[in-house]
Design a protein around this motif. Structure first.
Motif, PDB file in Angstrom:
ATOM      1  N   ASP A 277       0.826  -1.211   0.000  1.00  0.00           N
ATOM      2  CA  ASP A 277       0.000   0.000   0.000  1.00  0.00           C
ATOM      3  C   ASP A 277       0.859   1.260   0.000  1.00  0.00           C
ATOM      4  OD1 ASP A 277       0.901  -0.342   2.571  1.00  0.00           O
ATOM      5  OD2 ASP A 277      -1.013   0.106   3.535  1.00  0.00           O
ATOM      6  N   GLY A 278       2.056   1.199   0.607  1.00  0.00           N
ATOM      7  CA  GLY A 278       2.962   2.337   0.575  1.00  0.00           C
ATOM      8  C   GLY A 278       3.506   2.600  -0.821  1.00  0.00           C
ATOM      9  N   VAL A 279       3.770   1.517  -1.566  1.00  0.00           N
ATOM     10  CA  VAL A 279       4.231   1.655  -2.952  1.00  0.00           C
ATOM     11  C   VAL A 279       3.125   2.280  -3.807  1.00  0.00           C
ATOM     12  CG1 VAL A 279       5.089   0.435  -4.985  1.00  0.00           C
ATOM     13  CG2 VAL A 279       5.781  -0.317  -2.704  1.00  0.00           C
ATOM     14  N   GLU A 280       1.882   1.841  -3.589  1.00  0.00           N
ATOM     15  CA  GLU A 280       0.750   2.402  -4.337  1.00  0.00           C
ATOM     16  C   GLU A 280       0.585   3.889  -4.021  1.00  0.00           C
ATOM     17  OE1 GLU A 280      -0.752   1.028  -6.664  1.00  0.00           O
ATOM     18  OE2 GLU A 280      -0.825  -1.133  -6.374  1.00  0.00           O
ATOM     19  N   GLN A 281       0.787   4.248  -2.753  1.00  0.00           N
ATOM     20  CA  GLN A 281       0.673   5.649  -2.354  1.00  0.00           C
ATOM     21  C   GLN A 281       1.726   6.499  -3.062  1.00  0.00           C
ATOM     22  OE1 GLN A 281       0.946   6.177   1.886  1.00  0.00           O
ATOM     23  NE2 GLN A 281       0.656   8.380   1.794  1.00  0.00           N
ATOM     24  N   LEU A 282       2.964   6.018  -3.091  1.00  0.00           N
ATOM     25  CA  LEU A 282       4.033   6.740  -3.776  1.00  0.00           C
ATOM     26  C   LEU A 282       3.761   6.821  -5.275  1.00  0.00           C
ATOM     27  CD1 LEU A 282       6.733   8.178  -3.795  1.00  0.00           C
ATOM     28  CD2 LEU A 282       7.871   5.943  -3.740  1.00  0.00           C
ATOM     29  N   THR A 283       3.186   5.767  -5.852  1.00  0.00           N
ATOM     30  CA  THR A 283       2.841   5.762  -7.275  1.00  0.00           C
ATOM     31  C   THR A 283       1.877   6.900  -7.603  1.00  0.00           C
ATOM     32  OG1 THR A 283       3.148   3.358  -7.448  1.00  0.00           O
ATOM     33  CG2 THR A 283       1.787   4.413  -9.133  1.00  0.00           C
ATOM     34  N   ARG A 284       0.866   7.100  -6.752  1.00  0.00           N
ATOM     35  CA  ARG A 284      -0.118   8.159  -6.989  1.00  0.00           C
ATOM     36  C   ARG A 284       0.545   9.543  -6.907  1.00  0.00           C
ATOM     37  NH1 ARG A 284      -3.042   4.683  -3.668  1.00  0.00           N
ATOM     38  NH2 ARG A 284      -2.897   6.062  -1.861  1.00  0.00           N
ATOM     39  N   TYR A 285       1.444   9.709  -5.935  1.00  0.00           N
ATOM     40  CA  TYR A 285       2.154  10.987  -5.822  1.00  0.00           C
ATOM     41  C   TYR A 285       2.991  11.259  -7.071  1.00  0.00           C
ATOM     42  CZ  TYR A 285       1.031  11.332  -0.811  1.00  0.00           C
ATOM     43  OH  TYR A 285       0.386  11.443   0.386  1.00  0.00           O
ATOM     44  N   LEU A 286       3.692  10.237  -7.554  1.00  0.00           N
ATOM     45  CA  LEU A 286       4.555  10.405  -8.717  1.00  0.00           C
ATOM     46  C   LEU A 286       3.746  10.755  -9.968  1.00  0.00           C
ATOM     47  CD1 LEU A 286       7.103   7.485  -8.160  1.00  0.00           C
ATOM     48  CD2 LEU A 286       7.543   9.939  -7.942  1.00  0.00           C
ATOM     49  N   GLU A 287       2.578  10.113 -10.127  1.00  0.00           N
ATOM     50  CA  GLU A 287       1.726  10.417 -11.275  1.00  0.00           C
ATOM     51  C   GLU A 287       1.347  11.898 -11.278  1.00  0.00           C
ATOM     52  OE1 GLU A 287      -1.552   7.754 -10.906  1.00  0.00           O
ATOM     53  OE2 GLU A 287      -0.520   6.079 -11.866  1.00  0.00           O
ATOM     54  N   LEU A 288       1.048  12.428 -10.101  1.00  0.00           N
ATOM     55  CA  LEU A 288       0.642  13.822  -9.990  1.00  0.00           C
ATOM     56  C   LEU A 288       1.831  14.763 -10.146  1.00  0.00           C
ATOM     57  CD1 LEU A 288      -1.995  15.367  -9.463  1.00  0.00           C
ATOM     58  CD2 LEU A 288      -1.369  15.446  -7.051  1.00  0.00           C
ATOM     59  N   LEU A 289       2.933  14.486  -9.462  1.00  0.00           N
ATOM     60  CA  LEU A 289       4.108  15.352  -9.507  1.00  0.00           C
ATOM     61  C   LEU A 289       4.701  15.446 -10.907  1.00  0.00           C
ATOM     62  CD1 LEU A 289       5.859  14.217  -6.200  1.00  0.00           C
ATOM     63  CD2 LEU A 289       4.778  16.438  -6.603  1.00  0.00           C
ATOM     64  N   ASN A 290       4.635  14.351 -11.651  1.00  0.00           N
ATOM     65  CA  ASN A 290       5.219  14.351 -12.995  1.00  0.00           C
ATOM     66  C   ASN A 290       4.401  15.140 -14.004  1.00  0.00           C
ATOM     67  OD1 ASN A 290       7.829  12.935 -13.379  1.00  0.00           O
ATOM     68  ND2 ASN A 290       6.785  11.306 -12.260  1.00  0.00           N
ATOM     69  N   ARG A 291       3.242  15.633 -13.593  1.00  0.00           N
ATOM     70  CA  ARG A 291       2.459  16.521 -14.449  1.00  0.00           C
ATOM     71  C   ARG A 291       2.895  17.979 -14.293  1.00  0.00           C
ATOM     72  NH1 ARG A 291      -3.608  14.052 -13.348  1.00  0.00           N
ATOM     73  NH2 ARG A 291      -3.149  11.915 -13.996  1.00  0.00           N
ATOM     74  N   ASP A 292       3.725  18.241 -13.285  1.00  0.00           N
ATOM     75  CA  ASP A 292       4.199  19.605 -13.040  1.00  0.00           C
ATOM     76  C   ASP A 292       5.503  19.814 -13.801  1.00  0.00           C
ATOM     77  OD1 ASP A 292       5.277  21.968 -12.069  1.00  0.00           O
ATOM     78  OD2 ASP A 292       4.596  21.633 -10.017  1.00  0.00           O
ATOM     79  N   PRO A 293       5.503  20.668 -14.837  1.00  0.00           N
ATOM     80  CA  PRO A 293       6.712  20.846 -15.653  1.00  0.00           C
ATOM     81  C   PRO A 293       7.886  21.427 -14.873  1.00  0.00           C
ATOM     82  CG  PRO A 293       5.054  22.503 -16.207  1.00  0.00           C
ATOM     83  CD  PRO A 293       4.395  21.516 -15.310  1.00  0.00           C
ATOM     84  N   HIS A 294       7.611  22.060 -13.727  1.00  0.00           N
ATOM     85  CA  HIS A 294       8.695  22.626 -12.921  1.00  0.00           C
ATOM     86  C   HIS A 294       9.414  21.556 -12.102  1.00  0.00           C
ATOM     87  CE1 HIS A 294       7.410  26.640 -13.979  1.00  0.00           C
ATOM     88  NE2 HIS A 294       6.182  26.372 -13.572  1.00  0.00           N
ATOM     89  N   LEU A 295       8.776  20.399 -11.939  1.00  0.00           N
ATOM     90  CA  LEU A 295       9.365  19.324 -11.144  1.00  0.00           C
ATOM     91  C   LEU A 295       9.797  18.127 -11.989  1.00  0.00           C
ATOM     92  CD1 LEU A 295       6.853  19.249  -8.126  1.00  0.00           C
ATOM     93  CD2 LEU A 295       9.118  20.310  -8.175  1.00  0.00           C
ATOM     94  N   ALA A 296       9.044  17.837 -13.036  1.00  0.00           N
ATOM     95  CA  ALA A 296       9.281  16.638 -13.849  1.00  0.00           C
ATOM     96  C   ALA A 296      10.654  16.692 -14.521  1.00  0.00           C
ATOM     97  CB  ALA A 296       8.172  16.492 -14.888  1.00  0.00           C
ATOM     98  N   PRO A 297      11.272  15.526 -14.712  1.00  0.00           N
ATOM     99  CA  PRO A 297      10.816  14.206 -14.273  1.00  0.00           C
ATOM    100  C   PRO A 297      11.096  13.967 -12.790  1.00  0.00           C
ATOM    101  CG  PRO A 297      12.918  13.995 -15.382  1.00  0.00           C
ATOM    102  CD  PRO A 297      12.542  15.451 -15.482  1.00  0.00           C
ATOM    103  N   VAL A 298      10.160  13.300 -12.130  1.00  0.00           N
ATOM    104  CA  VAL A 298      10.288  13.002 -10.706  1.00  0.00           C
ATOM    105  C   VAL A 298      10.375  11.490 -10.527  1.00  0.00           C
ATOM    106  CG1 VAL A 298       9.290  13.315  -8.413  1.00  0.00           C
ATOM    107  CG2 VAL A 298       8.824  15.001 -10.213  1.00  0.00           C
ATOM    108  N   ARG A 299      11.389  11.022  -9.839  1.00  0.00           N
ATOM    109  CA  ARG A 299      11.475   9.590  -9.541  1.00  0.00           C
ATOM    110  C   ARG A 299      11.194   9.369  -8.065  1.00  0.00           C
ATOM    111  NH1 ARG A 299      16.276   7.864  -7.251  1.00  0.00           N
ATOM    112  NH2 ARG A 299      17.985   9.387  -7.205  1.00  0.00           N
ATOM    113  N   GLY A 300      10.926   8.130  -7.703  1.00  0.00           N
ATOM    114  CA  GLY A 300      10.511   7.831  -6.340  1.00  0.00           C
ATOM    115  C   GLY A 300      11.515   7.012  -5.562  1.00  0.00           C
ATOM    116  N   VAL A 301      11.545   7.272  -4.257  1.00  0.00           N
ATOM    117  CA  VAL A 301      12.322   6.464  -3.315  1.00  0.00           C
ATOM    118  C   VAL A 301      11.370   5.979  -2.223  1.00  0.00           C
ATOM    119  CG1 VAL A 301      14.110   6.472  -1.534  1.00  0.00           C
ATOM    120  CG2 VAL A 301      14.533   7.599  -3.727  1.00  0.00           C
ATOM    121  N   PHE A 302      11.322   4.661  -2.039  1.00  0.00           N
ATOM    122  CA  PHE A 302      10.492   4.056  -1.005  1.00  0.00           C
ATOM    123  C   PHE A 302      11.417   3.696   0.150  1.00  0.00           C
ATOM    124  CE2 PHE A 302       7.746   0.337   0.451  1.00  0.00           C
ATOM    125  CZ  PHE A 302       6.757   1.157   0.978  1.00  0.00           C
ATOM    126  N   ALA A 303      11.278   4.393   1.278  1.00  0.00           N
ATOM    127  CA  ALA A 303      12.205   4.247   2.398  1.00  0.00           C
ATOM    128  C   ALA A 303      11.468   3.732   3.632  1.00  0.00           C
ATOM    129  CB  ALA A 303      12.869   5.583   2.708  1.00  0.00           C
TER     130      ALA A 303
END
Length: 223
Positions: free
Chosen positions: A159-185
């Motif tokens: 469920d934590g991986v799914e949560q991070l996936t949703r954040y990444l989908e949203l963040l990568n739509r922001d041209p000021h931030l993209a590309p955004v990669r994820g770290v699961f810690a």
């Protein structure tokens, strides 16, 4: 929040096309403008959705029963209602948000202070970076200046991986931030969660709570 249970078909038109044939489904329309379509399985994950900002137009006349949801990129989610079985609205008010367990909150604080735990050259952008679907635990940049979103858990599960996936989908739509990669810690990451995270291009990091607090372990060592 508006809850609609209806027999409907759904068509998505955007970067690709997708079609859901006629079937009974749950449609959620949230106060933030998001629209998601759910079946009676798949846990919490929708069959299709449109994230905010977007607009919902309910058809009339010849288009009665047709909902068209359009986002700022011009992508469309077209929901064709055949039979509405339930339609209700509920005022939920302001949600207090998730209260993290003490260890998890402290891990976030420690990692923000010691962001180079993730690698040499990392720099903090901010903790609790707010998005339309909730706060990202830590947003930072790596040594190359690329944006990195970090999700922190005491025990890392799917469920934590799914949560991070949703954040990444949203963040990568922001041209000021993209590309955004994820770290699961996390202090511990379950094997299934690690496989899913790796498959989705995320890095997995094990956090040593005591070491981050500056506490040496009491195990005997040979030097």
């Amino acid at each position: 929040m508006r809850l609609v249970i209806a027999r409907c078909s759904v068509d998505y038109a955007g970067r690709l096309t997708a079609h859901l044939p006629s079937a009974p489904r749950l449609i959620l329309v949230k106060a933030d403008g998001s629209v998601s379509i759910h079946a009676d399985d798949r846990a919490y994950k929708p069959l299709n959705w449109m994230s905010p900002p977007c607009t919902l137009k309910e058809g009339s006349g010849d288009e009665d029963g047709v909902w068209t949801v359009i986002n700022k990129a011009g992508e469309k989610l077209i929901i064709t209602m055949e039979e509405v079985l339930h339609d209700s609205s509920h005022e939920l008010g302001v949600d207090p948000g998730l209260i993290k367990d003490g260890v998890e909150a402290h891990l976030q604080e420690l990692l923000a202070d010691r962001i180079d735990t993730l690698g040499e050259g990392y720099s903090l952008i901010r903790r609790e970076y707010m998005t339309a679907i909730g706060p990202v635990d830590i947003l930072c940049r790596d040594a190359d200046g690329a944006t990195v979103a970090v999700e922190i858990k005491r025990r890392g599960e799917i469920d934590g991986v799914e949560q991070l996936t949703r954040y990444l989908e949203l963040l990568n739509r922001d041209p000021h931030l993209a590309p955004v990669r994820g770290v699961f810690a996390a202090q511990e990451i379950k094997p299934q969660a690690r496989v899913l995270a790796t498959d989705r291009g995320m890095d997995c990091v094990i956090l040593d709570y005591n070491a981050m607090r500056g506490i040496e372990d009491d195990k005997l060592r040979l030097f």
